[in-house]
Design a protein around this motif. Structure first.
Motif, PDB file in Angstrom:
ATOM      1  N   GLU A  19       7.093 -16.477  41.066  1.00 29.65           N
ATOM      2  CA  GLU A  19       8.450 -16.842  40.650  1.00 29.65           C
ATOM      3  C   GLU A  19       8.721 -16.372  39.225  1.00 29.65           C
ATOM      4  O   GLU A  19       9.836 -15.974  38.895  1.00 29.65           O
ATOM      5  N   ASP A  20       7.712 -16.410  38.358  1.00 32.60           N
ATOM      6  CA  ASP A  20       7.903 -15.957  36.980  1.00 32.60           C
ATOM      7  C   ASP A  20       8.189 -14.458  36.943  1.00 32.60           C
ATOM      8  O   ASP A  20       9.033 -13.996  36.165  1.00 32.60           O
ATOM      9  N   THR A  21       7.506 -13.694  37.797  1.00 32.45           N
ATOM     10  CA  THR A  21       7.754 -12.255  37.858  1.00 32.45           C
ATOM     11  C   THR A  21       9.189 -11.973  38.268  1.00 32.45           C
ATOM     12  O   THR A  21       9.889 -11.156  37.644  1.00 32.45           O
ATOM     13  N   GLU A  22       9.639 -12.649  39.320  1.00 31.40           N
ATOM     14  CA  GLU A  22      11.018 -12.462  39.795  1.00 31.40           C
ATOM     15  C   GLU A  22      12.021 -12.862  38.724  1.00 31.40           C
ATOM     16  O   GLU A  22      12.996 -12.144  38.447  1.00 31.40           O
ATOM     17  N   PHE A  23      11.797 -14.017  38.102  1.00 27.76           N
ATOM     18  CA  PHE A  23      12.715 -14.526  37.092  1.00 27.76           C
ATOM     19  C   PHE A  23      12.769 -13.608  35.872  1.00 27.76           C
ATOM     20  O   PHE A  23      13.850 -13.335  35.333  1.00 27.76           O
ATOM     21  N   THR A  24      11.616 -13.118  35.433  1.00 24.62           N
ATOM     22  CA  THR A  24      11.564 -12.247  34.260  1.00 24.62           C
ATOM     23  C   THR A  24      12.330 -10.957  34.502  1.00 24.62           C
ATOM     24  O   THR A  24      13.027 -10.446  33.608  1.00 24.62           O
ATOM     25  N   ILE A  25      12.262 -10.411  35.707  1.00 20.50           N
ATOM     26  CA  ILE A  25      13.025  -9.211  36.058  1.00 20.50           C
ATOM     27  C   ILE A  25      14.519  -9.468  35.861  1.00 20.50           C
ATOM     28  O   ILE A  25      15.235  -8.657  35.262  1.00 20.50           O
ATOM     29  N   VAL A  26      14.982 -10.620  36.350  1.00 23.83           N
ATOM     30  CA  VAL A  26      16.404 -10.950  36.251  1.00 23.83           C
ATOM     31  C   VAL A  26      16.818 -11.153  34.798  1.00 23.83           C
ATOM     32  O   VAL A  26      17.801 -10.565  34.320  1.00 23.83           O
ATOM     33  N   ARG A  27      16.087 -11.982  34.073  1.00 22.55           N
ATOM     34  CA  ARG A  27      16.446 -12.302  32.678  1.00 22.55           C
ATOM     35  C   ARG A  27      16.447 -11.058  31.797  1.00 22.55           C
ATOM     36  O   ARG A  27      17.392 -10.806  31.046  1.00 22.55           O
ATOM     37  N   ASP A  28      15.377 -10.264  31.885  1.00 31.38           N
ATOM     38  CA  ASP A  28      15.267  -9.108  31.000  1.00 31.38           C
ATOM     39  C   ASP A  28      16.294  -8.036  31.342  1.00 31.38           C
ATOM     40  O   ASP A  28      16.774  -7.312  30.454  1.00 31.38           O
ATOM     41  N   SER A  29      16.654  -7.927  32.626  1.00 25.20           N
ATOM     42  CA  SER A  29      17.682  -6.965  33.011  1.00 25.20           C
ATOM     43  C   SER A  29      19.032  -7.353  32.417  1.00 25.20           C
ATOM     44  O   SER A  29      19.755  -6.490  31.884  1.00 25.20           O
ATOM     45  N   ILE A  30      19.393  -8.624  32.504  1.00 23.27           N
ATOM     46  CA  ILE A  30      20.671  -9.079  31.938  1.00 23.27           C
ATOM     47  C   ILE A  30      20.686  -8.886  30.425  1.00 23.27           C
ATOM     48  O   ILE A  30      21.677  -8.417  29.850  1.00 23.27           O
ATOM     49  N   LYS A  31      19.595  -9.223  29.765  1.00 24.27           N
ATOM     50  CA  LYS A  31      19.501  -9.061  28.309  1.00 24.27           C
ATOM     51  C   LYS A  31      19.678  -7.594  27.911  1.00 24.27           C
ATOM     52  O   LYS A  31      20.421  -7.277  26.974  1.00 24.27           O
ATOM     53  N   LYS A  32      19.018  -6.696  28.636  1.00 23.06           N
ATOM     54  CA  LYS A  32      19.120  -5.277  28.321  1.00 23.06           C
ATOM     55  C   LYS A  32      20.550  -4.773  28.494  1.00 23.06           C
ATOM     56  O   LYS A  32      21.058  -3.996  27.669  1.00 23.06           O
ATOM     57  N   LYS A  33      21.219  -5.227  29.556  1.00 16.75           N
ATOM     58  CA  LYS A  33      22.591  -4.791  29.787  1.00 16.75           C
ATOM     59  C   LYS A  33      23.535  -5.321  28.711  1.00 16.75           C
ATOM     60  O   LYS A  33      24.451  -4.610  28.271  1.00 16.75           O
ATOM     61  N   LEU A  34      23.330  -6.562  28.282  1.00 17.73           N
ATOM     62  CA  LEU A  34      24.160  -7.112  27.211  1.00 17.73           C
ATOM     63  C   LEU A  34      23.952  -6.354  25.907  1.00 17.73           C
ATOM     64  O   LEU A  34      24.908  -6.103  25.157  1.00 17.73           O
ATOM     65  N   GLU A  35      22.716  -5.977  25.621  1.00 15.54           N
ATOM     66  CA  GLU A  35      22.421  -5.275  24.371  1.00 15.54           C
ATOM     67  C   GLU A  35      23.089  -3.913  24.314  1.00 15.54           C
ATOM     68  O   GLU A  35      23.359  -3.384  23.220  1.00 15.54           O
ATOM     69  N   MET A  36      23.395  -3.327  25.450  1.00 19.19           N
ATOM     70  CA  MET A  36      24.062  -2.033  25.475  1.00 19.19           C
ATOM     71  C   MET A  36      25.535  -2.136  25.082  1.00 19.19           C
ATOM     72  O   MET A  36      26.137  -1.146  24.645  1.00 19.19           O
ATOM     73  N   ILE A  37      26.121  -3.324  25.245  1.00 19.25           N
ATOM     74  CA  ILE A  37      27.556  -3.488  25.050  1.00 19.25           C
ATOM     75  C   ILE A  37      27.885  -4.426  23.887  1.00 19.25           C
ATOM     76  O   ILE A  37      28.947  -4.328  23.281  1.00 19.25           O
ATOM     77  N   CYS A  38      26.968  -5.339  23.577  1.00 25.86           N
ATOM     78  CA  CYS A  38      27.247  -6.421  22.638  1.00 25.86           C
ATOM     79  C   CYS A  38      26.323  -6.383  21.425  1.00 25.86           C
ATOM     80  O   CYS A  38      25.307  -5.689  21.404  1.00 25.86           O
ATOM     81  N   ASP A  39      26.684  -7.184  20.430  1.00 28.15           N
ATOM     82  CA  ASP A  39      25.828  -7.450  19.281  1.00 28.15           C
ATOM     83  C   ASP A  39      25.307  -8.883  19.381  1.00 28.15           C
ATOM     84  O   ASP A  39      25.822  -9.697  20.156  1.00 28.15           O
ATOM     85  N   GLU A  40      24.298  -9.197  18.581  1.00 30.35           N
ATOM     86  CA  GLU A  40      23.796 -10.573  18.428  1.00 30.35           C
ATOM     87  C   GLU A  40      23.410 -11.219  19.763  1.00 30.35           C
ATOM     88  O   GLU A  40      23.797 -12.348  20.054  1.00 30.35           O
ATOM     89  N   VAL A  41      22.650 -10.554  20.576  1.00 29.34           N
ATOM     90  CA  VAL A  41      22.230 -11.124  21.852  1.00 29.34           C
ATOM     91  C   VAL A  41      21.153 -12.187  21.605  1.00 29.34           C
ATOM     92  O   VAL A  41      20.143 -11.913  20.959  1.00 29.34           O
ATOM     93  N   VAL A  42      21.385 -13.380  22.125  1.00 28.64           N
ATOM     94  CA  VAL A  42      20.477 -14.513  21.946  1.00 28.64           C
ATOM     95  C   VAL A  42      20.063 -15.024  23.318  1.00 28.64           C
ATOM     96  O   VAL A  42      20.908 -15.160  24.213  1.00 28.64           O
ATOM     97  N   VAL A  43      18.777 -15.315  23.495  1.00 26.23           N
ATOM     98  CA  VAL A  43      18.271 -15.916  24.730  1.00 26.23           C
ATOM     99  C   VAL A  43      17.619 -17.238  24.366  1.00 26.23           C
ATOM    100  O   VAL A  43      16.593 -17.270  23.682  1.00 26.23           O
ATOM    101  N   ASN A  44      18.204 -18.335  24.804  1.00 28.81           N
ATOM    102  CA  ASN A  44      17.671 -19.654  24.462  1.00 28.81           C
ATOM    103  C   ASN A  44      18.265 -20.719  25.399  1.00 28.81           C
ATOM    104  O   ASN A  44      19.469 -20.891  25.433  1.00 28.81           O
ATOM    105  N   PRO A  45      17.408 -21.400  26.176  1.00 28.30           N
ATOM    106  CA  PRO A  45      15.968 -21.205  26.291  1.00 28.30           C
ATOM    107  C   PRO A  45      15.656 -19.950  27.110  1.00 28.30           C
ATOM    108  O   PRO A  45      16.469 -19.510  27.913  1.00 28.30           O
ATOM    109  N   SER A  46      14.468 -19.406  26.900  1.00 30.08           N
ATOM    110  CA  SER A  46      14.086 -18.198  27.617  1.00 30.08           C
ATOM    111  C   SER A  46      13.606 -18.517  29.032  1.00 30.08           C
ATOM    112  O   SER A  46      13.597 -17.645  29.897  1.00 30.08           O
TER     113      SER A  46
END
Length: 522
Positions: free
Chosen positions: A402-429
């Motif tokens: 489940e952690d592998t699946e979840f990490t794929i989802v979280r990190d993909s969303i974070k990467k996509k936000l970083e391409m378009i936005c500034d100040e990307v924050v993940v909390n809680p991770s």
């Protein structure tokens, strides 16, 4: 013989009886017949070239004196529209919202239940309560980018609407031009003028009969709207026109007066307990054997070296035939009872199946430049006791799979936000999100847009999420096209609303399409 009732789900779909009036019958894939009435709407704001016209030349919100009850509010709106008819504006295009505060709180679903005009489109959206662990960047700040933090409007608990001041529908995938066509009717200065609707999970795939009324996307600005507030209500009406789209001011006024004439000021109590119906037939698409073959093939591709595929999400369609017709609003009310941590929605074009859902998952929320999103993946049931629930939650948190699946989802969303936005924050991770029946792994993300016009890029980047599609996106989507033998339609697609200052979308999971089905030859 009356039409039978049927329920599909993306995991789910229902059906209701045929409406009165002219209908034509189309054959569904299983040989039964979907009943699709002939109908028309007001003005399609996505007509060819509409996005090139620029913002409408007039956009206003007019507030009338507060009313003590809905009956008084309806009378005020009818009088105000009559005054508009007597003194038309000179603008060749525009949108005007007239609203009446009501001193008593009403129930949006009960108001919508009282509006029985079957030929009118209707919509409902109830926002999820803010999560306690949302990053600070996304809450507590209503900055508009110019240093102002003043809140100009009260957020509704729920919104219900009927009629169409302007709608937006197309058969090609939702594009930047379509987004601009919608936004030209919206303004920061009129934040409660909103377009509610949904987008197909995969607009490049063929639409099945039951989804044809929705096109590749469907949004509507309601003609009449009831907003349920914490300590009151608002009844509003909206008129929109554009000479360049062959929808004149007079046509819009005439249509609005016709709708207002049918509006009931009363509410109708809705059953909020279990639905009084029995299942007489149930089948799943694909069958278990076909499902197992698809899963085996997916695992083979993920483990192999011939493709970059690392994750794919396969769904099943469950079709229920029931002995009585199911009211979409009754289903919605039942879902709302246990849906405090979820979005409830109902989107229904005129005389079409109703798309209803109770989704816990946010795709994104924009307020001015502030963006929030979330990763949601991994599922376990809730425990019968507090101790069982704690143990199940800990097993979910510690599961490597489940952690592998979840990490794929979280990190993909974070990467996509970083391409378009500034100040990307993940909390809680990584944390547990506990819902009434299940619990998930979740992460909250917040970011800041560089420009409000980047909203389309956010929508386009975040949909579809790896949680409902897979990764890489195109490889996973192609696998779904090849191996899923049913049409997801709007299921797992974006569902929500666009506004001038703010927009919010859920992921359309845990949803049902309630349509009308007739047997061949009946």
């Amino acid at each position: 013989m009356s039409p039978s009732s049927s329920l599909y789900s993306g995991r789910l779909l229902f059906s209701r009886p045929a409406s009165k009036g002219l209908v034509r019958r189309l054959l569904a894939r299983d040989g039964s017949r979907w009943v699709r009435p002939s109908c028309s709407l007001s003005m399609n704001g996505c007509a060819a070239g509409a996005s090139d016209f620029g913002a409408v030349t007039m956009c206003e919100t007019r507030a009338l004196p507060a009313a003590s009850a809905p009956q008084e509010a309806v009378g005020q709106l009818r009088a105000a529209v009559a005054a508009l008819n007597a003194d038309p504006p000179a603008s060749s295009s525009g949108i005007i919202r007239i609203e009446v505060p009501i001193r008593q709180r009403g129930d949006a679903i009960e108001w919508l239940q009282a509006q029985r005009q079957s030929s009118l489109p209707r919509c409902f959206f109830s926002a999820r309560a803010p999560l306690p662990d949302t990053p600070a960047l996304a809450v507590g700040s209503s900055s508009n980018g110019n240093g102002s933090h003043k809140e100009q409007w009260e957020q509704p608990v729920s919104v219900a609407g009927v009629g169409s001041a302007v709608f937006f529908r197309g058969t090609d995938p939702f594009s930047l031009h379509d987004w601009r066509a919608i936004k030209r009717f919206l303004s920061r200065d009129c934040p409660m003028i909103r377009a509610y609707g949904a987008i197909r999970f995969d607009a490049s795939s063929d639409a099945s009969v039951e989804w044809e009324d929705y096109g590749a996307f469907y949004f509507v600005v309601p003609q009449v709207e009831f907003s349920e507030l914490e300590e009151g209500s608002v009844l509003a009406t909206t008129i929109a026109w554009d000479d360049s789209l062959s929808w004149t001011y007079q046509s819009a006024v005439d249509e609005l007066q016709s709708t207002l004439h049918e509006i009931s000021p009363c509410s109708v109590k809705v059953n909020r307990s279990t639905l009084q119906t029995a299942i007489v037939n149930l089948n799943h698409v694909p069958t278990k054997a076909s499902w197992d073959l698809a899963v085996t093939q997916a695992l083979r591709m993920i483990k192999g070296s011939q493709t970059e595929l690392v994750k794919v999400v396969l769904a099943r369609c469950s079709r229920y035939i029931t002995d009585t017709c199911i009211d979409p609003l009754e289903l919605l009310a039942c879902l709302k009872v246990e849906g405090q941590n979820a979005y409830q929605f109902c989107i229904q074009p005129p005389d079409a199946p109703a798309f209803v859902g109770n989704s816990p998952e946010q795709l994104f929320h924009r307020k001015y430049l502030n963006i929030s999103s979330e990763a949601l993946a991994g599922t376990r049931a809730r425990g019968k006791t507090r101790a069982d629930d704690f143990q199940i939650g800990q097993e979910l948190l510690l599961s490597i799979k489940e952690d592998t699946e979840f990490t794929i989802v979280r990190d993909s969303i974070k990467k996509k936000l970083e391409m378009i936005c500034d100040e990307v924050v993940v909390n809680p991770s990584k944390a547990l999100r506990k819902l009434p029946r299940v619990q998930h792994l979740s992460a909250q993300l917040a970011a800041r847009l560089r420009n409000e016009d980047d909203e389309f890029d956010i929508l386009n980047a975040l949909h579809p999420s790896p949680a409902v599609c897979g990764l890489p996106t195109e490889e996973a989507r192609q696998f779904i096209r090849d191996y899923e033998i049913f049409d997801r339609g709007m299921y797992a697609g974006p569902v929500g609303w666009f506004g001038g200052a703010e927009s919010e979308f859920a992921v359309g999971i845990r949803s049902a399409l309630l349509g009308k089905l007739s047997c061949p030859g009946i």
